[in-house]
Design an enzyme around this catalytic site. Structure first.
Site, mmCIF file in Angstrom:
data_model
loop_
_atom_site.group_PDB
_atom_site.id
_atom_site.type_symbol
_atom_site.label_atom_id
_atom_site.label_comp_id
_atom_site.label_asym_id
_atom_site.label_seq_id
_atom_site.Cartn_x
_atom_site.Cartn_y
_atom_site.Cartn_z
ATOM 1 N N CYS A 38 -20.727 5.600 62.785
ATOM 2 C CA CYS A 38 -19.638 6.461 63.243
ATOM 3 C C CYS A 38 -18.603 5.689 64.043
ATOM 4 C CB CYS A 38 -20.174 7.548 64.180
ATOM 5 S SG CYS A 38 -21.142 8.809 63.363
ATOM 6 N N CYS A 42 -16.600 9.923 67.395
ATOM 7 C CA CYS A 42 -17.113 10.965 66.488
ATOM 8 C C CYS A 42 -17.556 12.189 67.289
ATOM 9 C CB CYS A 42 -18.304 10.437 65.692
ATOM 10 S SG CYS A 42 -19.015 11.697 64.598
ATOM 11 N N CYS A 69 -20.311 8.017 58.254
ATOM 12 C CA CYS A 69 -20.406 9.426 58.628
ATOM 13 C C CYS A 69 -19.307 10.201 57.908
ATOM 14 C CB CYS A 69 -20.239 9.543 60.143
ATOM 15 S SG CYS A 69 -19.994 11.206 60.757
ATOM 16 N N CYS A 72 -16.563 11.808 60.840
ATOM 17 C CA CYS A 72 -15.488 11.060 61.511
ATOM 18 C C CYS A 72 -14.860 10.025 60.579
ATOM 19 C CB CYS A 72 -16.011 10.405 62.785
ATOM 20 S SG CYS A 72 -17.275 9.167 62.505
HETATM 21 ZN ZN LIG Z 1 -19.401 10.331 62.825
#
Ligand SMILES: [Zn+2]
Length: 353
Positions: A38, A42, A69, A72
């Protein structure tokens, strides 16, 4: 040198805990337990420090086998609007116990209420208000599963009273908070497993309608997955109506009849439901991309949210998420196995509607 490194990691960890947007682009953090990486900012829940590793770039994280991810999007260069929307998400999460008006949120992230509402919806698939309410529900569910009392969990999750939470979750969960906490205690679920062209097919239903249609290689695995989801529900093999439902699904799979008349007991957010309804309109033999579905919903930037809604579909075939593929023609994912998706699509192409 070692000392220097650990100090850096400490400041990185501090940036992650504070969801510091100014740290974005300087490093990513990866979570060993989920294999996801991330951006520092995030909005997702913070992992335990011991599961976290830092990488200087997305490429470094991916070289170690971590996946980006979806929330994000650490690979994509971020727009100013995207950053503000993530700031807004973070602010909402930190104030779940309050009613945050659009005006207040707008002041916080330096956007007009109108623009904020529109951009938020375009990028996340829901409104700030819908987002806060989904997070509250998520928080309450996790606290209930941790075993806190219903009244404690509802207050912790930012509901003003248990009765508000009760009304809210009845609509979303199909079960009351107390029932959910008890893993579906008091809920009766009947199921049957039948053979089909796509492997073993499990159809399960409550008194309100079909709550799960799953595919797998063997009945034992399918039954175990159903029991794991509702550990305290009264689950038993059923017959009668349930066998009729299963027959209808098998017929549909084989190219005969439709599923419009089957009663469904699905739980999902308003956005998920809209996606699922759209999937049901894709004719046999055709496919759509995640982006096309997003455009059809009037939310062209919500392709990722569409993909997530497809991934949370509990009703294989009846809600034909297998007919959604990637924009580049790649198959994308399938909860019940990518090979199965390939076979389903091939069959449908040979015998279209
Ligand atoms: Zn994330």
């Amino acid at each position: 040198m070692l000392l220097r490194l650990s100090t850096d990691d400490e400041s990185r960890w501090a940036a992650v805990q504070n969801r510091d947007t100014s740290a974005d682009g300087h490093f990513v953090y990866a979570v060993a337990s989920t294999r996801i990486y991330c951006r520092p900012s995030c909005p997702s829940r913070r992992p335990h420090r011991r599961h976290v590793r830092f990488f200087l770039s997305p490429e470094d994280a991916e070289a170690e086998g971590y996946r980006a991810c979806r929330r994000c999007g650490p690979r994509e260069p971020e727009t100013a609007a995207g950053r503000r929307i993530r700031e807004a998400q973070t602010y909402l999460e930190q104030h779940l116990d309050e009613t945050v008006t659009l005006e207040r949120l707008g002041r916080e992230v330096r956007m007009s209420p109108y623009h904020l509402q529109r951009t938020f919806k375009r990028l996340t698939g829901t409104t700030p208000r819908g987002y806060a309410s989904a997070r509250r529900l998520e928080q309450m569910k996790s606290r209930l599963k941790e075993g806190k009392s219903v009244s404690r969990a509802t207050y912790d999750a930012g509901y003003s009273s248990p009765s508000r939470a009760y009304d809210h979750s009845r609509a979303r969960l199909g079960m009351t908070p107390a029932t959910y906490r008890r893993g579906g205690q008091g809920v009766r679920i009947a199921y049957t497993v039948v053979p089909s062209e796509a492997g073993k097919l499990l159809v399960a239903g409550t008194e309100r309608g079909i709550c799960a249609v799953t595919l797998g290689d063997d009945a034992v695995g399918l039954e175990a997955a159903l029991r794991a989801e509702y550990p305290a529900a009264e689950i038993e093999r059923g017959n009668g109506e349930l066998e009729e439902w299963a027959r209808a699904v098998v017929d549909y799979l084989e190219g005969a009849g439709g599923t419009e008349r089957l009663p469904l007991d699905v739980r999902g957010t308003a956005f998920q439901r809209k996606v699922w309804e759209t999937l049901q309109r894709i004719p046999r033999g055709s496919t759509r991309s995640y982006a096309e579905i997003a455009r059809e919903l009037g939310q062209p930037a919500a392709a990722r949210a569409v993909a997530q809604a497809c991934a949370s579909n509990r009703l294989a075939l009846v809600i034909p998420c297998h007919r959604v593929v990637r924009e580049d023609g790649g198959l994308g994912g399938y909860r019940w196995g990518i090979e199965r998706k390939r076979v389903l699509l091939e069959r449908e192409r040979r015998r279209p509607a």
